[in-house]
Design an enzyme around this catalytic site. Structure first.
Site, PDB file in Angstrom:
ATOM      1  N   TYR A  67       0.834  -1.216   0.000  1.00  0.00           N
ATOM      2  CA  TYR A  67       0.000   0.000   0.000  1.00  0.00           C
ATOM      3  C   TYR A  67       0.863   1.259   0.000  1.00  0.00           C
ATOM      4  O   TYR A  67       0.673   2.169  -0.817  1.00  0.00           O
ATOM      5  CB  TYR A  67      -0.923  -0.012   1.217  1.00  0.00           C
ATOM      6  N   LYS A  71       1.272   4.245  -2.842  1.00  0.00           N
ATOM      7  CA  LYS A  71       0.932   5.652  -2.634  1.00  0.00           C
ATOM      8  C   LYS A  71       2.142   6.560  -2.879  1.00  0.00           C
ATOM      9  O   LYS A  71       1.984   7.703  -3.294  1.00  0.00           O
ATOM     10  CB  LYS A  71       0.340   5.850  -1.238  1.00  0.00           C
TER      11      LYS A  71
HETATM   12  N1  NAP Z   1      -9.612   5.184   4.491  1.00  0.00           N
HETATM   13  C1  NAP Z   1      -8.398   5.635   4.781  1.00  0.00           C
HETATM   14  O1  NAP Z   1      -7.929   5.549   5.926  1.00  0.00           O
HETATM   15  C2  NAP Z   1      -7.564   6.282   3.704  1.00  0.00           C
HETATM   16  C3  NAP Z   1      -6.437   7.034   4.084  1.00  0.00           C
HETATM   17  C4  NAP Z   1      -5.669   7.634   3.108  1.00  0.00           C
HETATM   18  C5  NAP Z   1      -6.003   7.484   1.778  1.00  0.00           C
HETATM   19  N2  NAP Z   1      -7.091   6.739   1.434  1.00  0.00           N
HETATM   20  C6  NAP Z   1      -7.401   6.573   0.020  1.00  0.00           C
HETATM   21  O2  NAP Z   1      -8.648   7.151  -0.237  1.00  0.00           O
HETATM   22  C7  NAP Z   1      -9.259   6.482  -1.350  1.00  0.00           C
HETATM   23  C8  NAP Z   1     -10.694   6.107  -1.001  1.00  0.00           C
HETATM   24  O3  NAP Z   1     -10.656   5.248   0.113  1.00  0.00           O
HETATM   25  P1  NAP Z   1     -11.907   5.000   1.076  1.00  0.00           P
HETATM   26  O4  NAP Z   1     -11.396   5.081   2.449  1.00  0.00           O
HETATM   27  O5  NAP Z   1     -13.064   5.823   0.664  1.00  0.00           O
HETATM   28  O6  NAP Z   1     -12.157   3.455   0.787  1.00  0.00           O
HETATM   29  P2  NAP Z   1     -13.396   2.642   0.181  1.00  0.00           P
HETATM   30  O7  NAP Z   1     -14.668   3.063   0.836  1.00  0.00           O
HETATM   31  O8  NAP Z   1     -12.999   1.216   0.259  1.00  0.00           O
HETATM   32  O9  NAP Z   1     -13.459   3.131  -1.330  1.00  0.00           O
HETATM   33  C9  NAP Z   1     -12.646   2.599  -2.328  1.00  0.00           C
HETATM   34  C10 NAP Z   1     -13.493   2.437  -3.547  1.00  0.00           C
HETATM   35  O10 NAP Z   1     -12.650   2.001  -4.625  1.00  0.00           O
HETATM   36  C11 NAP Z   1     -13.376   1.032  -5.359  1.00  0.00           C
HETATM   37  N3  NAP Z   1     -12.496   0.153  -6.111  1.00  0.00           N
HETATM   38  C12 NAP Z   1     -11.588  -0.725  -5.624  1.00  0.00           C
HETATM   39  N4  NAP Z   1     -11.012  -1.392  -6.628  1.00  0.00           N
HETATM   40  C13 NAP Z   1     -11.560  -0.931  -7.777  1.00  0.00           C
HETATM   41  C14 NAP Z   1     -11.378  -1.229  -9.140  1.00  0.00           C
HETATM   42  N5  NAP Z   1     -10.505  -2.175  -9.541  1.00  0.00           N
HETATM   43  N6  NAP Z   1     -12.120  -0.577 -10.061  1.00  0.00           N
HETATM   44  C15 NAP Z   1     -13.017   0.368  -9.675  1.00  0.00           C
HETATM   45  N7  NAP Z   1     -13.224   0.707  -8.395  1.00  0.00           N
HETATM   46  C16 NAP Z   1     -12.511   0.054  -7.446  1.00  0.00           C
HETATM   47  C17 NAP Z   1     -14.133   0.255  -4.298  1.00  0.00           C
HETATM   48  O11 NAP Z   1     -15.180  -0.445  -4.914  1.00  0.00           O
HETATM   49  P3  NAP Z   1     -15.780  -1.800  -4.238  1.00  0.00           P
HETATM   50  O12 NAP Z   1     -16.163  -1.418  -2.844  1.00  0.00           O
HETATM   51  O13 NAP Z   1     -16.927  -2.116  -5.136  1.00  0.00           O
HETATM   52  O14 NAP Z   1     -14.675  -2.804  -4.281  1.00  0.00           O
HETATM   53  C18 NAP Z   1     -14.602   1.375  -3.387  1.00  0.00           C
HETATM   54  O15 NAP Z   1     -15.835   1.899  -3.814  1.00  0.00           O
HETATM   55  C19 NAP Z   1      -8.374   5.287  -1.663  1.00  0.00           C
HETATM   56  O16 NAP Z   1      -7.515   5.591  -2.749  1.00  0.00           O
HETATM   57  C20 NAP Z   1      -7.551   5.123  -0.398  1.00  0.00           C
HETATM   58  O17 NAP Z   1      -6.308   4.485  -0.643  1.00  0.00           O
HETATM   59  C21 NAP Z   1      -7.883   6.148   2.367  1.00  0.00           C
END
Ligand code: NAP
Length: 293
Positions: free
Chosen positions: A158, A162
């Site tokens: 991960y 990033k």
């Molecule tokens: N949550 C944290 O702590 C955090 C911190 C820093 C950065 N981020 C970043 O923020 C972004 C959003 O994260 P989030 O926390 O909102 O997580 P999330 O709710 O799991 O959202 C991620 C989304 O990406 C979709 N996805 C995954 N693989 C995919 C693919 N191959 N094609 C199309 N869509 C896909 C997922 O769809 P499905 O659910 O249908 O699989 C989900 O809707 C990510 O890039 C994450 O790395 C998150």
């Protein structure tokens, strides 16, 4: 050199594509961009989840469409981009996490992290950047992570992905500036956000390093796009990381240990089934959902 995004940026009349817009901050950013007047296009691996976001927008009087598309599938991205048409803002938000020690991560999960968190940035951005350059405006947003500024235990795939996302966006920014194209780039580097993706993580000093509220992160990202910002790092303490790198490595590591950064993942559970790759062949459909025109 022209400023990439004019101060007069307006969401009204702007077409915004959000990958991974079916859940988490992707869904919230879709709702907020639409609330401010944008036409929103949601791409998500899960077509029903993407449609749920689009439906929520149209129910509130906004304009939205959704497509089920696997952003790691280059052909599917190309096909869906043609159906989507030109967009003014691309938010590369889809992301996955494994959350295990290097020797415990299934090989397929490492590949999936690289495919979703890195390679998809290329396929999605390349599909829309040419149009932005031709029209003389646009914005490419990459949701990276604080883990792209420092490596963290149990995040070898991960965190590396990033770091790549930050390097991708910075290189693109410099390329566009060098070529004189007024297309903005914004890289977002948040600490953990309470969306469920990192369920179970803990912060030793929640006042200094809080688990972020998804609504607050959403507002800051949407405001940053509107303001034409190039970088957004949350919370403020994380901005010290690049400066601390001037210290000897042992001292830098010690500071991270004191802050408990390498213990944050000790109780990580993530989403159920989160480390598993998607079922083969089930993720490339491209259906439109509930358009309102
Ligand atoms: N949550 C944290 O702590 C955090 C911190 C820093 C950065 N981020 C970043 O923020 C972004 C959003 O994260 P989030 O926390 O909102 O997580 P999330 O709710 O799991 O959202 C991620 C989304 O990406 C979709 N996805 C995954 N693989 C995919 C693919 N191959 N094609 C199309 N869509 C896909 C997922 O769809 P499905 O659910 O249908 O699989 C989900 O809707 C990510 O890039 C994450 O790395 C998150």
């Amino acid at each position: 050199m022209r400023r990439a995004q004019t101060p007069g940026f307006r969401w009204s009349g702007t077409r915004v594509l959000i990958t991974g817009g079916g859940s988490g901050i992707g869904r919230l950013m879709a709702l907020e961009a639409a609330r401010r007047g944008a036409e929103v296009i949601v791409w998500d691996l899960s077509e029903p989840a993407g449609r749920g976001t689009a439906d929520a927008i149209t129910e509130r009087g906004g304009t939205a469409r959704a497509y089920g598309v696997d952003v790691t599938d280059r052909q599917a991205v190309g096909r869906t981009a043609e159906e989507t048409g030109p967009v003014d803002v691309v938010i590369n938000n889809a992301g996955v996490v494994s959350g295990a020690r290097l020797l415990d991560i299934p090989a397929e999960s490492i590949e999936r992290t690289v495919n979703v968190n890195i390679l998809a940035l290329y396929w999605v951005t390349r599909a829309f950047l040419g149009g932005m350059i031709a029209r003389g405006h646009g914005s490419v947003v990459t949701i990276a992570s604080a883990a792209g500024l420092t490596g963290v235990a149990r995040q070898t795939d991960y965190s590396a992905s990033k770091w790549a996302a930050i390097g991708f966006t910075e290189s693109l920014r410099n390329e566009l500036r060098a070529d004189g194209h007024p297309v903005n780039t914004l890289v977002v580097c948040p600490f953990y956000i309470d969306t469920g993706m990192f369920a179970g993580v803990r912060s030793r000093f929640p006042r200094l390093l809080p688990i972020l509220d998804p609504d607050e992160v959403t507002l800051k990202v949407i405001d940053a796009i509107e303001a034409g910002r190039r970088q957004l790092v949350l919370p403020p303490l994380v901005r010290a990381v690049p400066v601390l790198r001037a210290l000897p490595v042992a001292a830098f590591d010690r500071i991270l240990d004191v802050l408990g950064v390498n213990q944050t993942m000790d109780h990580f559970t993530g989403r159920p089934g989160g480390a598993q790759p998607p079922a083969k062949g089930g993720s490339t459909s491209t259906r439109e959902s509930s358009p309102t025109g």
